[in-house]
Enzyme design. Sequence first.
Site, mmCIF file in Angstrom:
data_model
loop_
_atom_site.group_PDB
_atom_site.id
_atom_site.type_symbol
_atom_site.label_atom_id
_atom_site.label_comp_id
_atom_site.label_asym_id
_atom_site.label_seq_id
_atom_site.Cartn_x
_atom_site.Cartn_y
_atom_site.Cartn_z
ATOM 1 N N ASP A 210 -25.153 8.190 4.107
ATOM 2 C CA ASP A 210 -24.887 8.594 2.720
ATOM 3 C C ASP A 210 -25.461 7.560 1.757
ATOM 4 O O ASP A 210 -24.927 6.462 1.617
ATOM 5 C CB ASP A 210 -23.370 8.706 2.503
ATOM 6 C CG ASP A 210 -23.032 9.207 1.107
ATOM 7 O OD1 ASP A 210 -23.047 10.433 0.905
ATOM 8 O OD2 ASP A 210 -22.784 8.372 0.208
ATOM 9 N N TYR B 283 -28.075 3.587 -5.574
ATOM 10 C CA TYR B 283 -27.814 2.499 -4.619
ATOM 11 C C TYR B 283 -29.065 1.638 -4.401
ATOM 12 O O TYR B 283 -28.970 0.528 -3.875
ATOM 13 C CB TYR B 283 -27.333 3.012 -3.256
ATOM 14 C CG TYR B 283 -26.076 3.867 -3.287
ATOM 15 C CD1 TYR B 283 -25.281 3.969 -4.435
ATOM 16 C CD2 TYR B 283 -25.677 4.589 -2.157
ATOM 17 C CE1 TYR B 283 -24.145 4.769 -4.453
ATOM 18 C CE2 TYR B 283 -24.536 5.371 -2.173
ATOM 19 C CZ TYR B 283 -23.781 5.464 -3.320
ATOM 20 O OH TYR B 283 -22.656 6.259 -3.332
ATOM 21 N N LYS C 82 -28.276 11.484 -3.764
ATOM 22 C CA LYS C 82 -27.583 12.033 -4.932
ATOM 23 C C LYS C 82 -28.420 11.897 -6.199
ATOM 24 O O LYS C 82 -29.182 10.942 -6.352
ATOM 25 C CB LYS C 82 -26.247 11.292 -5.149
ATOM 26 C CG LYS C 82 -25.415 11.143 -3.883
ATOM 27 C CD LYS C 82 -24.048 10.544 -4.106
ATOM 28 C CE LYS C 82 -23.378 10.194 -2.786
ATOM 29 N NZ LYS C 82 -23.763 8.872 -2.264
ATOM 30 N N HIS D 152 -24.178 13.418 -8.569
ATOM 31 C CA HIS D 152 -23.358 12.220 -8.322
ATOM 32 C C HIS D 152 -22.097 12.196 -9.184
ATOM 33 O O HIS D 152 -21.051 11.695 -8.755
ATOM 34 C CB HIS D 152 -24.213 10.969 -8.613
ATOM 35 C CG HIS D 152 -23.768 9.757 -7.887
ATOM 36 N ND1 HIS D 152 -24.652 8.840 -7.370
ATOM 37 C CD2 HIS D 152 -22.541 9.283 -7.574
ATOM 38 C CE1 HIS D 152 -23.972 7.862 -6.771
ATOM 39 N NE2 HIS D 152 -22.693 8.108 -6.886
HETATM 40 N N1 NAP Z 1 -20.075 9.393 -4.787
HETATM 41 C C1 NAP Z 1 -19.596 8.295 -5.333
HETATM 42 O O1 NAP Z 1 -19.426 8.195 -6.555
HETATM 43 C C2 NAP Z 1 -19.237 7.145 -4.438
HETATM 44 C C3 NAP Z 1 -18.528 6.041 -4.952
HETATM 45 C C4 NAP Z 1 -18.171 5.011 -4.079
HETATM 46 C C5 NAP Z 1 -18.530 5.082 -2.740
HETATM 47 N N2 NAP Z 1 -19.251 6.149 -2.269
HETATM 48 C C6 NAP Z 1 -19.681 6.241 -0.848
HETATM 49 O O2 NAP Z 1 -18.629 5.804 0.005
HETATM 50 C C7 NAP Z 1 -19.101 4.709 0.788
HETATM 51 C C8 NAP Z 1 -17.975 3.740 1.108
HETATM 52 O O3 NAP Z 1 -17.319 3.322 -0.049
HETATM 53 P P1 NAP Z 1 -17.113 1.803 -0.469
HETATM 54 O O4 NAP Z 1 -18.299 1.027 -0.086
HETATM 55 O O5 NAP Z 1 -16.678 1.817 -1.865
HETATM 56 O O6 NAP Z 1 -15.845 1.304 0.294
HETATM 57 P P2 NAP Z 1 -15.164 1.312 1.730
HETATM 58 O O7 NAP Z 1 -15.996 1.879 2.790
HETATM 59 O O8 NAP Z 1 -13.827 1.878 1.457
HETATM 60 O O9 NAP Z 1 -14.969 -0.256 1.951
HETATM 61 C C9 NAP Z 1 -16.060 -1.109 2.141
HETATM 62 C C10 NAP Z 1 -15.505 -2.525 2.197
HETATM 63 O O10 NAP Z 1 -14.704 -2.704 3.370
HETATM 64 C C11 NAP Z 1 -15.291 -3.706 4.210
HETATM 65 N N3 NAP Z 1 -15.150 -3.214 5.591
HETATM 66 C C12 NAP Z 1 -15.885 -2.248 6.207
HETATM 67 N N4 NAP Z 1 -15.444 -2.026 7.445
HETATM 68 C C13 NAP Z 1 -14.407 -2.877 7.644
HETATM 69 C C14 NAP Z 1 -13.558 -3.112 8.749
HETATM 70 N N5 NAP Z 1 -13.678 -2.418 9.877
HETATM 71 N N6 NAP Z 1 -12.594 -4.057 8.616
HETATM 72 C C15 NAP Z 1 -12.459 -4.761 7.455
HETATM 73 N N7 NAP Z 1 -13.239 -4.566 6.375
HETATM 74 C C16 NAP Z 1 -14.208 -3.627 6.473
HETATM 75 C C17 NAP Z 1 -16.717 -3.847 3.762
HETATM 76 O O11 NAP Z 1 -17.200 -5.152 3.938
HETATM 77 P P3 NAP Z 1 -18.523 -5.489 4.809
HETATM 78 O O12 NAP Z 1 -19.662 -4.658 4.296
HETATM 79 O O13 NAP Z 1 -18.691 -6.958 4.537
HETATM 80 O O14 NAP Z 1 -18.161 -5.197 6.218
HETATM 81 C C18 NAP Z 1 -16.605 -3.553 2.269
HETATM 82 O O15 NAP Z 1 -16.159 -4.692 1.569
HETATM 83 C C19 NAP Z 1 -20.206 4.094 -0.078
HETATM 84 O O16 NAP Z 1 -21.066 3.262 0.652
HETATM 85 C C20 NAP Z 1 -20.880 5.347 -0.584
HETATM 86 O O17 NAP Z 1 -21.710 5.909 0.413
HETATM 87 C C21 NAP Z 1 -19.595 7.181 -3.104
#
Ligand code: NAP
Length: 275
Positions: free
Chosen positions: A49, A54, A79, A112
């Site tokens: 994704d 990004y 997106k 998006h």
């Molecule tokens: N459509 C939208 O508007 C929108 C908005 C936000 C997000 N998204 C999508 O959702 C995805 C994920 O969201 P997100 O990046 O906000 O947050 P997330 O996946 O909820 O959390 C990511 C955070 O958790 C850490 N992490 C990952 N795996 C872990 C584990 N097993 N144990 C402990 N910590 C862990 C990561 O650090 P490290 O990288 O250092 O491991 C990072 O700091 C995005 O990459 C994107 O594709 C979409």
Amino acid sequence: MPDLTDTTLPLLSGARIPQVGLGVWQTPSGATTRQAVAAALDVGYRHIDTARIYGNEVDVGVAIRESAVAREAVFVTTKLWNADQGYDRALNAFDEGLQRLGLDYVDLYLIHWPVAGKRLDSWRALERLHAEGRARSIGVSNFLVPHLEELLAGARQVPAVNQIELTPFLQRRETRALCARHGIVVEAYSPLTHGRRLDHPVVKDVARRVGRSVAQVLLRWGLQQGLVVLPKSTKPARIAENGALYDFTLDERAMKELDALEEGLVTGWDPAEQA
Ligand SMILES: NC(=O)c1ccc[n+]([C@@H]2O[C@H](COP(=O)([O-])OP(=O)(O)OC[C@H]3O[C@@H](n4cnc5c(N)ncnc54)[C@H](OP(=O)(O)O)[C@@H]3O)[C@@H](O)[C@H]2O)c1
């Protein structure tokens, strides 16, 4: 090693979407993104994704091309960014995105954010891209009930997907109910609470009982709710951990305890504030 390719959900378009995808928001462009995508494909993820905003579509494309996994076996989402909304701009932005990715189609193209005054024109462009076969499925992101109702009233095609922030701490029940009524698959973004609740005592207690990590419990909750989950990590060990979700289940008691954690926790932008 779990075979994540068996764990897909059907979309209105007729395609199937792998229920776990690697998110790459805030994954730095260049080698970091390429290595994260390669690590994910290696351990069985078949869904990536990304988004224009990004800044790493190029690296996602390179990593997919360089991997041993066939292009058709990987579900790629990107997106349409806000500045590119509107009918003509969206069509151009899609072409540019494909070029950056180095692909001739994407599996899913999403609006998006529900930009007021533009989102319906953007949707008509996505309907055209779908008809042309260059976006195999089309959908939206950050659409809550008012945005969806407006879209459904004006659209020829129902979105296949709505990608929204979703965790036990933010369950968006009304939006999910509306999506369910229309056959729209809900994708949970920031499924690990963007790191904000990884030390929550209830989730830690469930994790201890099932012998899994807190991250795995949050993601497994999402799978059992019928959601697509999009965890992000740059670290191969965590990418593997976040994909290892198919050799345990959460029982009814654990699901109920997690369901009770709703607190309206929005870690990113809140689409409720968007008219
Ligand atoms: N459509 C939208 O508007 C929108 C908005 C936000 C997000 N998204 C999508 O959702 C995805 C994920 O969201 P997100 O990046 O906000 O947050 P997330 O996946 O909820 O959390 C990511 C955070 O958790 C850490 N992490 C990952 N795996 C872990 C584990 N097993 N144990 C402990 N910590 C862990 C990561 O650090 P490290 O990288 O250092 O491991 C990072 O700091 C995005 O990459 C994107 O594709 C979409």
